[in-house]
Design a protein around this motif. Structure first.
Motif, PDB file in Angstrom:
ATOM      1  N   ARG A 183       8.901  23.670 -32.182  1.00  0.00           N
ATOM      2  CA  ARG A 183      10.279  23.734 -31.680  1.00  0.00           C
ATOM      3  C   ARG A 183      11.092  24.591 -32.644  1.00  0.00           C
ATOM      4  O   ARG A 183      11.817  24.111 -33.505  1.00  0.00           O
ATOM      5  CB  ARG A 183      10.837  22.323 -31.525  1.00  0.00           C
ATOM      6  CG  ARG A 183      10.114  21.567 -30.403  1.00  0.00           C
ATOM      7  CD  ARG A 183      10.201  20.065 -30.514  1.00  0.00           C
ATOM      8  NE  ARG A 183      11.558  19.539 -30.303  1.00  0.00           N
ATOM      9  CZ  ARG A 183      11.841  18.236 -30.283  1.00  0.00           C
ATOM     10  NH1 ARG A 183      10.863  17.349 -30.452  1.00  0.00           N
ATOM     11  NH2 ARG A 183      13.076  17.823 -30.105  1.00  0.00           N
ATOM     12  N   SER A 184      10.953  25.894 -32.446  1.00  0.00           N
ATOM     13  CA  SER A 184      11.463  26.873 -33.396  1.00  0.00           C
ATOM     14  C   SER A 184      12.979  26.814 -33.570  1.00  0.00           C
ATOM     15  O   SER A 184      13.489  26.759 -34.703  1.00  0.00           O
ATOM     16  CB  SER A 184      11.055  28.282 -32.941  1.00  0.00           C
ATOM     17  OG  SER A 184      11.585  29.265 -33.798  1.00  0.00           O
ATOM     18  N   ALA A 185      13.726  26.857 -32.484  1.00  0.00           N
ATOM     19  CA  ALA A 185      15.194  26.885 -32.578  1.00  0.00           C
ATOM     20  C   ALA A 185      15.720  25.628 -33.251  1.00  0.00           C
ATOM     21  O   ALA A 185      16.639  25.682 -34.082  1.00  0.00           O
ATOM     22  CB  ALA A 185      15.805  27.046 -31.186  1.00  0.00           C
ATOM     23  N   GLU A 186      15.134  24.473 -32.912  1.00  0.00           N
ATOM     24  CA  GLU A 186      15.592  23.211 -33.497  1.00  0.00           C
ATOM     25  C   GLU A 186      15.251  23.146 -34.981  1.00  0.00           C
ATOM     26  O   GLU A 186      16.026  22.619 -35.783  1.00  0.00           O
ATOM     27  CB  GLU A 186      14.978  22.037 -32.755  1.00  0.00           C
ATOM     28  CG  GLU A 186      15.498  21.866 -31.330  1.00  0.00           C
ATOM     29  CD  GLU A 186      14.745  20.782 -30.584  1.00  0.00           C
ATOM     30  OE1 GLU A 186      14.972  19.596 -30.878  1.00  0.00           O
ATOM     31  OE2 GLU A 186      13.919  21.134 -29.717  1.00  0.00           O
ATOM     32  N   ALA A 215       7.631  27.358 -37.263  1.00  0.00           N
ATOM     33  CA  ALA A 215       7.349  26.582 -36.056  1.00  0.00           C
ATOM     34  C   ALA A 215       6.553  27.398 -35.044  1.00  0.00           C
ATOM     35  O   ALA A 215       5.758  26.852 -34.268  1.00  0.00           O
ATOM     36  CB  ALA A 215       8.663  26.109 -35.431  1.00  0.00           C
ATOM     37  N   GLU A 216       6.739  28.703 -35.052  1.00  0.00           N
ATOM     38  CA  GLU A 216       6.024  29.567 -34.118  1.00  0.00           C
ATOM     39  C   GLU A 216       4.619  29.904 -34.594  1.00  0.00           C
ATOM     40  O   GLU A 216       3.706  30.081 -33.780  1.00  0.00           O
ATOM     41  CB  GLU A 216       6.804  30.875 -33.923  1.00  0.00           C
ATOM     42  CG  GLU A 216       8.177  30.709 -33.289  1.00  0.00           C
ATOM     43  CD  GLU A 216       8.978  32.002 -33.278  1.00  0.00           C
ATOM     44  OE1 GLU A 216       8.394  33.061 -33.628  1.00  0.00           O
ATOM     45  OE2 GLU A 216      10.177  31.969 -32.934  1.00  0.00           O
ATOM     46  N   HIS A 270      11.225  15.090 -43.288  1.00  0.00           N
ATOM     47  CA  HIS A 270      10.244  14.548 -42.344  1.00  0.00           C
ATOM     48  C   HIS A 270      10.473  15.110 -40.938  1.00  0.00           C
ATOM     49  O   HIS A 270       9.519  15.441 -40.226  1.00  0.00           O
ATOM     50  CB  HIS A 270      10.321  13.021 -42.322  1.00  0.00           C
ATOM     51  CG  HIS A 270       9.694  12.371 -43.516  1.00  0.00           C
ATOM     52  ND1 HIS A 270       8.334  12.167 -43.628  1.00  0.00           N
ATOM     53  CD2 HIS A 270      10.239  11.891 -44.663  1.00  0.00           C
ATOM     54  CE1 HIS A 270       8.065  11.583 -44.789  1.00  0.00           C
ATOM     55  NE2 HIS A 270       9.210  11.401 -45.435  1.00  0.00           N
ATOM     56  N   ARG A 271      11.728  15.232 -40.550  1.00  0.00           N
ATOM     57  CA  ARG A 271      12.055  15.766 -39.231  1.00  0.00           C
ATOM     58  C   ARG A 271      11.666  17.235 -39.121  1.00  0.00           C
ATOM     59  O   ARG A 271      11.171  17.677 -38.076  1.00  0.00           O
ATOM     60  CB  ARG A 271      13.554  15.586 -38.967  1.00  0.00           C
ATOM     61  CG  ARG A 271      14.027  16.093 -37.611  1.00  0.00           C
ATOM     62  CD  ARG A 271      13.404  15.302 -36.482  1.00  0.00           C
ATOM     63  NE  ARG A 271      13.940  15.710 -35.190  1.00  0.00           N
ATOM     64  CZ  ARG A 271      13.297  15.588 -34.042  1.00  0.00           C
ATOM     65  NH1 ARG A 271      12.065  15.053 -34.026  1.00  0.00           N
ATOM     66  NH2 ARG A 271      13.851  15.976 -32.912  1.00  0.00           N
ATOM     67  N   LEU A 272      11.830  17.976 -40.190  1.00  0.00           N
ATOM     68  CA  LEU A 272      11.434  19.389 -40.180  1.00  0.00           C
ATOM     69  C   LEU A 272       9.937  19.537 -39.938  1.00  0.00           C
ATOM     70  O   LEU A 272       9.504  20.400 -39.168  1.00  0.00           O
ATOM     71  CB  LEU A 272      11.818  20.059 -41.509  1.00  0.00           C
ATOM     72  CG  LEU A 272      13.290  20.460 -41.650  1.00  0.00           C
ATOM     73  CD1 LEU A 272      13.626  20.760 -43.108  1.00  0.00           C
ATOM     74  CD2 LEU A 272      13.595  21.680 -40.776  1.00  0.00           C
ATOM     75  N   VAL A 273       9.145  18.696 -40.583  1.00  0.00           N
ATOM     76  CA  VAL A 273       7.701  18.750 -40.362  1.00  0.00           C
ATOM     77  C   VAL A 273       7.383  18.459 -38.896  1.00  0.00           C
ATOM     78  O   VAL A 273       6.553  19.141 -38.281  1.00  0.00           O
ATOM     79  CB  VAL A 273       6.974  17.749 -41.286  1.00  0.00           C
ATOM     80  CG1 VAL A 273       5.481  17.708 -40.945  1.00  0.00           C
ATOM     81  CG2 VAL A 273       7.161  18.134 -42.745  1.00  0.00           C
TER      82      VAL A 273
END
Length: 238
Positions: A194-197, A99-100, A184-187
């Motif tokens: 949103r790294s932590a999430e 995510a980062e 899908h949510r991870l993508v």
């Protein structure tokens, strides 16, 4: 393939071929390796094959017995759980870093991979397993951490034999739907940086994955074996 083989020794080729057959289930867990027959089928002498076997033994994929008998390592709930525990740590780390650090090309790869996902059931078999792994690799490759990527590649390789146990389990619409939603949510979370999430969702995803259910099924089978109620789980799904 032929061009790539020019840069590999016979030992390397034997190692790659045998490792692939073991991880795919073509050589089933607990089965004896007919070394001279394998060497002949690979078009080489026994020496490079034995070098490959030593490498596989160091990885725990084969067991060398007395009189040079070699067997594909059996599958156990202990090893499955250990692999699962490491994945539970590394996959969320990779998701957070992805995510980062992800690029637009990484996102394109993840979106293409998520579009090819299929339910991991007996109906879809290897196609589903390959699509599932391809998605996760696209995601953790976006971490841009070469050490982490190599560790996860090896972890997923060794987990493949256990993941195939999932094909034996009842379909269960709930877990399959949740898996697809998670992917899908991870993508979306990686795209939004949103790294932590992303890390939290990956941790939950792994903890509730079909792999955890497969471990429980393997433990149940081992208990039945110890009680003399049935044969050992030597090969699982392959």
């Amino acid at each position: 393939m032929a061009e790539a083989n020019l840069f590999l020794s016979k030992s390397d080729l034997a190692y790659a071929e045998l490792r692939g057959r073991i991880l795919s289930g073509s050589l089933s867990a607990g089965s004896r390796l007919a070394q001279y027959e394998l060497a002949a089928s690979l078009g080489m002498s026994i020496t490079p094959l034995r070098e490959a076997i030593r490498r596989l033994s160091s990885e725990g994929l084969v067991e060398v017995e007395t009189h040079r008998d070699v067997r594909v390592s059996t599958m156990s709930s202990t090893e499955a759980r250990q692999l699962f525990e490491v994945r539970l740590s590394l996959d969320p780390t990779a998701a957070g870093l992805a995510a980062e650090r992800r690029t637009d090309a990484d996102l394109d790869a993840m979106r293409a991979a998520v579009g090819r996902l299929l339910p991991v059931t007996r109906r879809w078999g290897e196609e589903a397993l390959s699509a599932h792994r391809a998605f996760h690799r696209a995601l953790y490759a976006a971490s841009r951490n070469d050490v982490l990527i190599r560790l996860l590649d090896d972890l997923w390789d060794k987990s493949d034999r256990y993941r195939r146990l999932g094909l034996e389990l009842p379909p269960g619409d709930g877990p399959r739907t949740r898996d697809l939603d998670d992917h899908h949510r991870l993508v979306d979370l990686v795209a939004a940086r949103r790294s932590a999430e992303a890390a939290d969702l990956m941790r939950t995803h792994v903890a509730h994955s079909l792999t955890a259910t497969a471990i429980s099924a393997l433990e149940d089978r081992e208990e039945h074996e110890e009680a003399g109620a049935g044969p050992a789980v030597a090969g699982g799904q392959g």
